[in-house]
Design a protein around this motif. Structure first.
Motif, short mmCIF file in Angstrom:
data_model
loop_
_atom_site.label_atom_id
_atom_site.label_comp_id
_atom_site.label_asym_id
_atom_site.label_seq_id
_atom_site.Cartn_x
_atom_site.Cartn_y
_atom_site.Cartn_z
N PRO A 179 0.82 -1.23 0.00
CA PRO A 179 0.00 0.00 0.00
C PRO A 179 0.85 1.27 0.00
O PRO A 179 0.49 2.25 -0.69
CB PRO A 179 -0.82 -0.14 1.28
N GLU A 180 1.94 1.28 0.73
CA GLU A 180 2.80 2.47 0.77
C GLU A 180 3.41 2.73 -0.60
O GLU A 180 3.43 3.89 -1.07
CB GLU A 180 3.89 2.28 1.83
N TRP A 181 3.90 1.67 -1.24
CA TRP A 181 4.54 1.85 -2.55
C TRP A 181 3.51 2.26 -3.60
O TRP A 181 3.77 3.16 -4.42
CB TRP A 181 5.24 0.55 -2.97
N VAL A 182 2.34 1.63 -3.62
CA VAL A 182 1.31 1.95 -4.61
C VAL A 182 0.80 3.37 -4.42
O VAL A 182 0.61 4.12 -5.39
CB VAL A 182 0.15 0.93 -4.53
N ALA A 183 0.58 3.79 -3.16
CA ALA A 183 0.10 5.15 -2.90
C ALA A 183 1.11 6.17 -3.43
O ALA A 183 0.73 7.18 -4.06
CB ALA A 183 -0.12 5.35 -1.40
N LYS A 184 2.39 5.93 -3.21
CA LYS A 184 3.42 6.84 -3.70
C LYS A 184 3.47 6.86 -5.22
O LYS A 184 3.60 7.92 -5.85
CB LYS A 184 4.78 6.44 -3.13
N THR A 185 3.36 5.68 -5.84
CA THR A 185 3.39 5.59 -7.30
C THR A 185 2.19 6.28 -7.93
O THR A 185 2.31 6.95 -8.97
CB THR A 185 3.43 4.11 -7.73
N MET A 186 1.02 6.17 -7.31
CA MET A 186 -0.18 6.81 -7.82
C MET A 186 -0.20 8.30 -7.51
O MET A 186 -0.88 9.06 -8.22
CB MET A 186 -1.42 6.15 -7.22
N GLY A 187 0.50 8.72 -6.49
CA GLY A 187 0.56 10.13 -6.14
C GLY A 187 -0.45 10.56 -5.10
O GLY A 187 -0.85 11.73 -5.07
N PRO B 74 -4.29 9.13 4.48
CA PRO B 74 -4.36 9.65 5.85
C PRO B 74 -3.65 8.69 6.82
O PRO B 74 -3.74 7.47 6.70
CB PRO B 74 -5.86 9.73 6.13
N GLU B 75 -2.97 9.27 7.78
CA GLU B 75 -2.24 8.45 8.75
C GLU B 75 -3.17 7.58 9.57
O GLU B 75 -2.76 6.52 10.08
CB GLU B 75 -1.40 9.35 9.67
N THR B 76 -4.40 8.01 9.72
CA THR B 76 -5.36 7.24 10.52
C THR B 76 -6.00 6.09 9.76
O THR B 76 -6.80 5.34 10.34
CB THR B 76 -6.48 8.18 11.02
N ALA B 77 -5.65 5.93 8.51
CA ALA B 77 -6.28 4.90 7.67
C ALA B 77 -5.94 3.51 8.19
O ALA B 77 -4.82 3.23 8.62
CB ALA B 77 -5.84 5.05 6.23
N THR C 20 -9.53 2.30 4.81
CA THR C 20 -10.73 2.67 5.57
C THR C 20 -10.41 3.81 6.53
O THR C 20 -9.37 3.79 7.21
CB THR C 20 -11.25 1.46 6.36
N VAL C 21 -11.28 4.81 6.55
CA VAL C 21 -11.13 5.96 7.45
C VAL C 21 -12.51 6.35 7.95
O VAL C 21 -13.54 5.82 7.49
CB VAL C 21 -10.48 7.16 6.73
#
Length: 229
Positions: free
Chosen positions: A90-98, A102-105, A126-127
């Motif tokens: 998830p961290e890598w995909v979020a960065k790749t997508m831009g 949220p930190e609380t997710a 989920t948030v």
């Protein structure tokens, strides 16, 4: 038929209407031209037509089989592996997508589906609904709004590059609590909008009061960078 008369000697002879050389016939004579039979050139033409039809059928069948093979195994011929990439966190995909998740997710899930024609990156988390609204606001192009799902897919709907790979129902199947939007790079001048790398379908599903799951699906007709091994 010829008319016979009985003579004095008990024999018979032709009547007066008989002419020498004439004889009665009950059936018309056979046609000496042989038009009732198929001529050699006609037989050759019929055989040629059958052969041509057979070649056409085999040609079409070969084309169909070739197309089916191309559809099923395009990536192998192009040297690109098909389907789901490993290590797409998830961290890598979020960065790749831009996207800045949220930190609380919680319950973060991600995947990268690659294909010779189209790559798809998936991200879900989920948030709280309030946090979801804050996340979505800069991803709403000016003059637009998120809409309800008025044409849902049937329950159980799946797709080869869908969220089912992540263990989630496809968002297109939800109606209640579902909001749908879309965003492309350049649609907003805000920093969050300028950071987006691909056109993305956005789904926000409030599956229980106060809790929303965000689904992000980004597609690209050029290869998306692969995650590190």
């Amino acid at each position: 038929m010829q008319l016979l008369v009985v003579g004095a000697d008990g024999g018979d002879r032709p009547g007066p209407g008989w002419r020498r050389g004439c004889r009665p016939m009950n059936h018309p004579p056979a046609d000496p031209s042989g038009t009732g039979k198929r001529k050699p050139w006609q037989r050759r033409l019929a055989i040629g037509a059958w052969v041509f039809s057979g070649l056409c059928v085999f040609g079409v069948l070969g084309m169909v089989l070739s197309v089916m093979y191309d559809v099923r195994q395009p990536a192998e011929r192009e040297g690109r592996p098909c389907c789901w990439e490993e290590n797409a966190t998830p961290e890598w995909v979020a960065k790749t997508m831009g996207f800045q998740v949220p930190e609380t997710a919680t319950d973060r899930r991600a995947g990268l589906h690659t294909n010779v024609q189209y790559d798809v990156a998936l991200l879900a988390f989920t948030v709280t609904t309030a946090e979801a609204d804050r996340f979505l606001k800069p991803l709403q192009p000016e003059g637009t709004q998120f809409v309800r799902n008025t044409h849902p897919e049937e329950p159980g709907y799946t797709r080869s590059d869908g969220f089912g790979h992540l263990g989630l129902p496809e968002p297109e199947t939800f109606v209640d609590g579902m909001r749908i939007g879309g965003f492309c790079r350049g649609d907003s001048r805000r920093p969050e909008g300028r950071a987006v790398q691909f056109c993305t379908n956005i789904y926000a599903h409030e599956f229980q009061p106060g809790t929303t799951r965000i689904y992000l699906r980004a597609g690209s007709d050029t290869p998306i960078e692969k995650p590190p091994a």
